[in-house]
Design a protein around this motif. Structure first.
Motif: not given
Length: 318
Positions: A25-35, A78-81, A152-156
């Motif tokens: 049912s969802i065409s787009l889900s756009f969000w910014s989660p807690p970092y 995360i720039l300061s992991f 630095v910790k990459l999350v992608g």
């Protein structure tokens, strides 16, 4: 529990409430989660629990997205992991020293006075015993020696794997170029690290036909940002109602690019309501979820106001 209805937001945990959204049912889900930056709403969260939350939310999207639908996640590395295995060594910054005594001077004094202890060396060189200790053993041997080192910790990569495991594919990646952090902050004055001035937009796709509708944007919009990877958008100037707001323009661009009027846009971390407000302004439907009651109430009021404005504008154009 009844299925979540369009044009409403809900108070609760996305990991549970997403199960109540109708399939396909969802065409787009756009969000910014807690970092995972230690915000108030992240208290008690570990890196592992944070990752498990992201994995669970992403996994549920395969069921609820329409075939050909998109999931766009706005997030920063995360720039300061904190990492206990990180060596506790700080960069030397001679310009910030209040005392001009150098390691070489101390070593020469030790050679000339091999029986002197640290306090005697300090008296000889007219400096503190702490300066002797720091010059010989490292900048943060005092005070910081018990602090956990950071990197630095990459999350992608994790997001890509979670999406792939769920059946979604990384379709595209865009970069939000925002305002740089203060140039005189501790981050830049005490290290060689770059000023933070960008975040990422990971675009995932659920396999299925999708429409490339050039009419969604004007010719100038396509030229300025429609096919450009880097989006230059100013940050929110005052995060007075929520500590991690993204600009309305950012949500509006994503919604215009990936949906048509009447489509349903989801934000499972609705925060102050920005995604829903953008959807209303662009004549899309929306569903929002927020687990913190005070932000849910803020978002509810902002969305109600946006709905009223949209209704008044409609009547004004009749």
């Amino acid at each position: 529990m009844a299925k979540l209805e369009n044009n409403n937001i809900y108070l609760g945990d996305s990991c549970s409430l997403l199960k109540e959204i109708e399939a396909d049912s969802i065409s787009l889900s756009f969000w910014s989660p807690p970092y995972f930056l230690g915000k108030e709403y992240e208290k008690g969260e570990s890196y592992e629990s944070w990752q498990n939350m992201l994995k669970t939310v992403i996994a549920e999207h395969y069921r609820i997205l329409k075939p050909g639908g998109f999931l766009v996640i706005n997030i920063a590395d995360i720039l300061s992991f904190e990492d206990a295995n990180m060596p506790k060594i700080m960069g030397l910054n001679p310009a910030n020293r209040k005392c001009n005594v150098t390691k070489e001077m101390i070593l020469k004094a030790k050679e000339e006075h091999p029986d002197y202890n640290r306090n005697q060396l300090a008296a000889l060189l007219n400096c503190s015993e702490q300066t002797i200790d720091r010059r010989l053993n490292g900048n943060n041997i005092r005070g910081g020696r018990y602090a956990i080192g950071t990197h630095v910790k990459l999350v992608g990569g994790n997001l890509e794997q979670y999406a792939y495991d769920a059946g979604l594919f990384l379709y595209d990646k865009r970069i939000w170029k925002k305002d740089p952090a203060w140039a005189n902050c501790k981050w830049t004055t005490n290290t060689l690290k770059a000023v933070s001035e960008s975040e990422d937009l990971y675009v995932f796709w659920k396999a299925g036909e999708y429409v490339v509708n050039r009419n969604r944007l004007t010719a100038q919009e396509w030229k300025d940002w429609g096919y450009r990877q880097i989006w230059e958008i100013a940050s929110v100037r005052a995060n007075d109602v929520h500590p991690a707001m993204f600009p309305l323009q950012l949500a509006s661009r994503v919604i215009k690019l990936y949906t048509d009027e009447g489509d349903v846009v989801l934000d499972p971390f609705i925060g102050s309501g920005t995604t829903a407000i953008a959807a209303i302004k662009l004549n899309r439907k929306f569903i929002g979820i927020e687990k913190v009651k005070k932000y849910y109430e803020i978002a509810s009021n902002s969305i109600k106001e946006a709905k009223n404005n949209a209704k008044n504008n409609l009547f004004a154009n009749v």
